[in-house]
Design a protein around this motif. Structure first.
Motif, PDB file in Angstrom:
ATOM      1  N   ASP A  65       0.860  -1.180   0.000  1.00 21.52           N
ATOM      2  CA  ASP A  65       0.000   0.000   0.000  1.00 21.52           C
ATOM      3  C   ASP A  65       0.892   1.225   0.000  1.00 21.52           C
ATOM      4  OD1 ASP A  65      -2.749  -1.185   0.372  1.00 21.52           O
ATOM      5  OD2 ASP A  65      -1.753  -1.987   2.148  1.00 21.52           O
ATOM      6  N   GLY A  66       0.570   2.206  -0.855  1.00 24.46           N
ATOM      7  CA  GLY A  66       1.401   3.409  -0.895  1.00 24.46           C
ATOM      8  C   GLY A  66       0.886   4.430  -1.877  1.00 24.46           C
ATOM      9  N   THR A  67       1.761   5.340  -2.227  1.00 28.16           N
ATOM     10  CA  THR A  67       1.425   6.398  -3.185  1.00 28.16           C
ATOM     11  C   THR A  67       2.533   6.499  -4.222  1.00 28.16           C
ATOM     12  OG1 THR A  67       2.493   8.082  -1.795  1.00 28.16           O
ATOM     13  CG2 THR A  67       0.121   7.720  -1.476  1.00 28.16           C
ATOM     14  N   TYR A  68       2.141   6.834  -5.443  1.00 31.02           N
ATOM     15  CA  TYR A  68       3.095   7.061  -6.519  1.00 31.02           C
ATOM     16  C   TYR A  68       2.631   8.286  -7.299  1.00 31.02           C
ATOM     17  CZ  TYR A  68       5.803   6.483 -10.784  1.00 31.02           C
ATOM     18  OH  TYR A  68       6.635   6.696 -11.847  1.00 31.02           O
ATOM     19  N   GLY A  69       3.453   9.330  -7.251  1.00 30.52           N
ATOM     20  CA  GLY A  69       3.070  10.577  -7.907  1.00 30.52           C
ATOM     21  C   GLY A  69       1.813  11.187  -7.317  1.00 30.52           C
ATOM     22  N   GLY A  70       1.609  10.985  -6.010  1.00 34.07           N
ATOM     23  CA  GLY A  70       0.443  11.536  -5.344  1.00 34.07           C
ATOM     24  C   GLY A  70      -0.809  10.682  -5.475  1.00 34.07           C
ATOM     25  N   ARG A  71      -0.771   9.602  -6.226  1.00 31.10           N
ATOM     26  CA  ARG A  71      -1.943   8.740  -6.391  1.00 31.10           C
ATOM     27  C   ARG A  71      -1.797   7.488  -5.527  1.00 31.10           C
ATOM     28  NH1 ARG A  71      -2.266   7.679 -12.668  1.00 31.10           N
ATOM     29  NH2 ARG A  71      -0.035   7.285 -12.231  1.00 31.10           N
ATOM     30  N   PRO A  72      -2.892   7.046  -4.892  1.00 23.06           N
ATOM     31  CA  PRO A  72      -2.809   5.835  -4.059  1.00 23.06           C
ATOM     32  C   PRO A  72      -2.643   4.580  -4.912  1.00 23.06           C
ATOM     33  CG  PRO A  72      -5.081   6.588  -4.197  1.00 23.06           C
ATOM     34  CD  PRO A  72      -4.244   7.652  -4.863  1.00 23.06           C
ATOM     35  N   VAL A  73      -1.824   3.683  -4.425  1.00 23.12           N
ATOM     36  CA  VAL A  73      -1.572   2.409  -5.096  1.00 23.12           C
ATOM     37  C   VAL A  73      -1.701   1.298  -4.060  1.00 23.12           C
ATOM     38  CG1 VAL A  73       0.094   1.017  -6.371  1.00 23.12           C
ATOM     39  CG2 VAL A  73      -0.009   3.488  -6.750  1.00 23.12           C
ATOM     40  N   SER A  74      -2.425   0.244  -4.424  1.00 25.53           N
ATOM     41  CA  SER A  74      -2.613  -0.863  -3.483  1.00 25.53           C
ATOM     42  C   SER A  74      -2.641  -2.195  -4.243  1.00 25.53           C
ATOM     43  CB  SER A  74      -3.909  -0.684  -2.692  1.00 25.53           C
ATOM     44  OG  SER A  74      -4.103  -1.752  -1.799  1.00 25.53           O
ATOM     45  N   TYR A  75      -1.827  -3.159  -3.819  1.00 27.13           N
ATOM     46  CA  TYR A  75      -1.801  -4.502  -4.387  1.00 27.13           C
ATOM     47  C   TYR A  75      -1.817  -5.508  -3.252  1.00 27.13           C
ATOM     48  CZ  TYR A  75      -0.303  -2.260  -8.738  1.00 27.13           C
ATOM     49  OH  TYR A  75      -0.233  -1.461  -9.853  1.00 27.13           O
ATOM     50  N   ALA A  76      -2.540  -6.566  -3.434  1.00 22.24           N
ATOM     51  CA  ALA A  76      -2.585  -7.639  -2.432  1.00 22.24           C
ATOM     52  C   ALA A  76      -2.758  -8.974  -3.139  1.00 22.24           C
ATOM     53  CB  ALA A  76      -3.726  -7.409  -1.453  1.00 22.24           C
TER      54      ALA A  76
END
Length: 232
Positions: free
Chosen positions: A155-166
């Protein structure tokens, strides 16, 4: 003339039997020891599980200490000098590892992420062979198939956008170890055992990313104690 010597031998033989009966009454009355380990059993166990996860290319080793609780069921055949059986177990794990990283750690601008690995459950189906010791105790070796279920994600952010993988991942391998059991009542058996679990490696993948090029290779060492109820 020949009756008297034979009578003396018979009396001497009876005296020996009487002496043995006085010192070992159970053996004299019932020389047969019943197969006390025969039959079906089931029980509960708990202990500690030390996971070790390595990755290729070499990203270091991840160590996870976990409490473990579970249940087991098995079947034994008591052959006298050896006890042969099969046992299955299902375990609930409490192992979890998390890490947080930002741009400075990862070397990519605009990234902040936290990752986790949870070990959720495991189990095995093993053959056992044991040797009775003393009257009501048994030492044994065991080996067979094993599996473990894990969940991992980022879970995190990239370029200000949230990113989530599970994703969840199941590992398969072998289990082997040693143990000891002893009757505490006519039907309740106390056990302690130490087991090693070696799983085959698998590629690390994420949804929409695919194969990351990283291979995960876990293993674990378990020490646990338990109680079994014997249905014989």
């Amino acid at each position: 003339m020949t009756i008297f010597p034979r009578s003396k031998r018979a009396i001497a033989g009876l005296a020996v039997v009487a002496l043995l009966s006085a010192t070992h009454p159970a053996a004299a009355l019932d020389p047969y020891t019943p197969p006390i380990w025969n039959g079906v059993y089931a029980g509960l166990h708990g202990g500690m599980n030390w996971f070790e996860v390595t990755a290729e290319p070499d990203f270091g080793t991840l160590d996870i200490s976990s409490g473990q609780f579970g249940a087991h069921v098995g079947l034994n055949y008591d052959a006298g000098m050896a006890v042969i059986g099969v046992e299955g177990d299902l375990n609930f794990e409490m192992g979890s590892y998390s890490i947080t990283a930002d741009s400075a750690d990862l070397g990519f601008p605009g990234i902040a992420a936290s990752g986790y690995v949870d070990v959720t459950s495991s189990g095995s189906l093993r053959a056992r062979i044991g040797m009775p010791i003393a009257n009501r105790a048994l030492i044994y070796a065991t080996a067979g198939y094993a599996w473990a279920s894990t969940e991992y994600g980022v879970d995190g952010t990239y370029g200000g956008r949230p990113v989530s993988y599970a994703r969840s991942m199941m590992f398969h391998g072998i289990a082997y170890g040693i143990g000891a059991e002893a009757f505490v009542t006519d039907n309740v058996v106390l056990r302690v055992e130490a087991l090693r679990f070696d799983y085959a490696d698998k590629p690390l993948t994420f949804e929409r990313i695919g194969n990351t090029g990283v291979s995960i290779d876990p293993s674990s060492d378990v020490v646990r104690a338990g109680l079994s109820w014997r249905f014989n």
